[in-house]
Design an enzyme around this catalytic site. Sequence first.
Site, PDB file in Angstrom:
ATOM      1  N   SER A 276       1.574  -6.012   7.687  1.00 43.54           N
ATOM      2  CA  SER A 276       0.126  -5.914   7.866  1.00 43.54           C
ATOM      3  C   SER A 276      -0.620  -6.605   6.736  1.00 43.54           C
ATOM      4  O   SER A 276      -1.626  -7.283   6.955  1.00 43.54           O
ATOM      5  CB  SER A 276      -0.298  -4.449   7.950  1.00 43.54           C
ATOM      6  OG  SER A 276       0.245  -3.825   9.095  1.00 43.54           O
ATOM      7  N   SER A 277      -0.136  -6.424   5.506  1.00 46.64           N
ATOM      8  CA  SER A 277      -0.775  -7.067   4.361  1.00 46.64           C
ATOM      9  C   SER A 277      -0.668  -8.586   4.447  1.00 46.64           C
ATOM     10  O   SER A 277      -1.629  -9.315   4.178  1.00 46.64           O
ATOM     11  CB  SER A 277      -0.142  -6.568   3.059  1.00 46.64           C
ATOM     12  OG  SER A 277      -0.797  -7.122   1.942  1.00 46.64           O
TER      13      SER A 277
ATOM     14  N   PRO B 144       9.706  -4.528   0.968  1.00 44.18           N
ATOM     15  CA  PRO B 144      10.784  -4.293   1.938  1.00 44.18           C
ATOM     16  C   PRO B 144      10.236  -4.027   3.336  1.00 44.18           C
ATOM     17  O   PRO B 144       9.199  -3.376   3.500  1.00 44.18           O
ATOM     18  CB  PRO B 144      11.509  -3.068   1.375  1.00 44.18           C
ATOM     19  CG  PRO B 144      10.508  -2.389   0.509  1.00 44.18           C
ATOM     20  CD  PRO B 144       9.650  -3.476  -0.066  1.00 44.18           C
ATOM     21  N   MET B 145      10.940  -4.539   4.335  1.00 43.21           N
ATOM     22  CA  MET B 145      10.536  -4.328   5.711  1.00 43.21           C
ATOM     23  C   MET B 145      10.923  -2.921   6.161  1.00 43.21           C
ATOM     24  O   MET B 145      11.948  -2.389   5.763  1.00 43.21           O
ATOM     25  CB  MET B 145      11.191  -5.377   6.617  1.00 43.21           C
ATOM     26  CG  MET B 145      10.765  -6.796   6.299  1.00 43.21           C
ATOM     27  SD  MET B 145      11.639  -8.013   7.313  1.00 43.21           S
ATOM     28  CE  MET B 145      11.099  -7.532   8.954  1.00 43.21           C
ATOM     29  N   GLY B 146      10.075  -2.329   6.996  1.00 47.70           N
ATOM     30  CA  GLY B 146      10.349  -0.996   7.498  1.00 47.70           C
ATOM     31  C   GLY B 146      10.317   0.078   6.446  1.00 47.70           C
ATOM     32  O   GLY B 146      10.944   1.127   6.585  1.00 47.70           O
ATOM     33  N   GLY B 147       9.541  -0.150   5.383  1.00 43.90           N
ATOM     34  CA  GLY B 147       9.506   0.796   4.276  1.00 43.90           C
ATOM     35  C   GLY B 147       8.253   1.640   4.197  1.00 43.90           C
ATOM     36  O   GLY B 147       8.142   2.506   3.336  1.00 43.90           O
TER      37      GLY B 147
ATOM     38  N   LYS C 201       0.846  -1.197   0.000  1.00 44.54           N
ATOM     39  CA  LYS C 201       0.000   0.000   0.000  1.00 44.54           C
ATOM     40  C   LYS C 201       0.877   1.241   0.000  1.00 44.54           C
ATOM     41  O   LYS C 201       2.061   1.219   0.346  1.00 44.54           O
ATOM     42  CB  LYS C 201      -0.946   0.010   1.207  1.00 44.54           C
ATOM     43  CG  LYS C 201      -0.272   0.036   2.583  1.00 44.54           C
ATOM     44  CD  LYS C 201       0.166   1.401   3.074  1.00 44.54           C
ATOM     45  CE  LYS C 201       0.791   1.344   4.463  1.00 44.54           C
ATOM     46  NZ  LYS C 201       1.441   2.635   4.864  1.00 44.54           N
TER      47      LYS C 201
ATOM     48  N   LEU D 215       5.336   0.421   3.395  1.00 47.87           N
ATOM     49  CA  LEU D 215       4.470  -0.161   2.361  1.00 47.87           C
ATOM     50  C   LEU D 215       3.485  -1.182   2.917  1.00 47.87           C
ATOM     51  O   LEU D 215       2.715  -1.785   2.165  1.00 47.87           O
ATOM     52  CB  LEU D 215       5.321  -0.814   1.265  1.00 47.87           C
ATOM     53  CG  LEU D 215       6.259   0.123   0.496  1.00 47.87           C
ATOM     54  CD1 LEU D 215       7.071  -0.665  -0.533  1.00 47.87           C
ATOM     55  CD2 LEU D 215       5.485   1.231  -0.199  1.00 47.87           C
TER      56      LEU D 215
ATOM     57  N   GLY E 246       3.928  -4.183   4.424  1.00 42.70           N
ATOM     58  CA  GLY E 246       4.146  -5.587   4.113  1.00 42.70           C
ATOM     59  C   GLY E 246       3.693  -6.540   5.200  1.00 42.70           C
ATOM     60  O   GLY E 246       2.970  -7.512   4.940  1.00 42.70           O
TER      61      GLY E 246
ATOM     62  N   ASP F  48      -2.921  -1.019  10.459  1.00 45.50           N
ATOM     63  CA  ASP F  48      -3.156  -1.076   9.010  1.00 45.50           C
ATOM     64  C   ASP F  48      -3.840  -2.366   8.564  1.00 45.50           C
ATOM     65  O   ASP F  48      -4.300  -2.452   7.421  1.00 45.50           O
ATOM     66  CB  ASP F  48      -1.835  -0.936   8.251  1.00 45.50           C
ATOM     67  CG  ASP F  48      -1.257   0.459   8.322  1.00 45.50           C
ATOM     68  OD1 ASP F  48      -1.973   1.380   8.761  1.00 45.50           O
ATOM     69  OD2 ASP F  48      -0.084   0.641   7.945  1.00 45.50           O
TER      70      ASP F  48
END
Length: 303
Positions: free
Chosen positions: A120-121, A111-114, A16, A116, A118, A153
């Site tokens: 949560s999705s 990517p982790m901590g980005g 996201k 986006l 990840g 999220d």
Amino acid sequence: MNLERPERLTIEAPAKLNLFLHVIGRQVGGKQDGYHLLQSIFTLLYFGDTITLETRADTRVARISTLASVPPEKDLVVRAATLLQSHAFYTVGGNAGNSMGCNIHVEKRIPMGGGLGGGSSDAATVLLGLNRLWNLNLPNAELQRLGLSLGADVPFFINGQNAFSEGIGEVLTPIELPNWWYLVLTPPETVPTPVIFASPELTRDSISLKIADFSANGLVDLLRQCRNDLQPVVLKAFPVVAAYFEALQSVSAKSVFGARLTGSGACVFAAFELERDARDAFQHIVPKVQGFVAQGMNCHPGV
């Protein structure tokens, strides 16, 4: 379901973007006391992780893929599966929540901590997928309530539509977005969200918007006036992210509303009306930076 022949389901877990993110205050009282109150527009992307779920004949929840930096018991996909398993046992009954486990394989791209979404999705996708594999038939709203305990999220991804988000992330109003193309840059940096929200330099008094504002003023015009309140804090604290942001800014002349941080970072993005403009912009700054081009998605494939 025949437990001797495991059933398998593979679902894409989309990333996201926060098209803007305003911090309008803090929650007072209740379980979320002290949590920041936010407003944002979330859009899903045709880019993400791939989750494969397989039923088991026992109660074990097993993470098949390895993620060296995250132990299995802290992995959101494992926590999501065990949470749903426990919830099913007490509310649905029978062997659905009591005697079924699952194997979980995650092919990571986000990517982790980005910023986006990840983790949560992935968690949301596990809840959606196991709800089907375990034949629980829990309503989407119930899954969202479960998901909120895993992360602010997660309800957005379970809801599965682009949305105007309020509260701590759980109040969602569907919103129609153009089919924009996004150039997303992914700095080799992990930004710890709690550190950013705890910063004394973070402003927490943005004016609250209403969903009607977007139809009255026009989506693009209002987005140009919006911002990410976390952006100044992140760019000041993380020079690598600031360098990526400056690189993106330099090629964003044709973008819809300029370069912007997503979530608490580290990723930065710009929206373009045309795919070729997004890809041309990317070509002007690679190989100095890393990233990808993806179109916005209207609906989570697992919903």
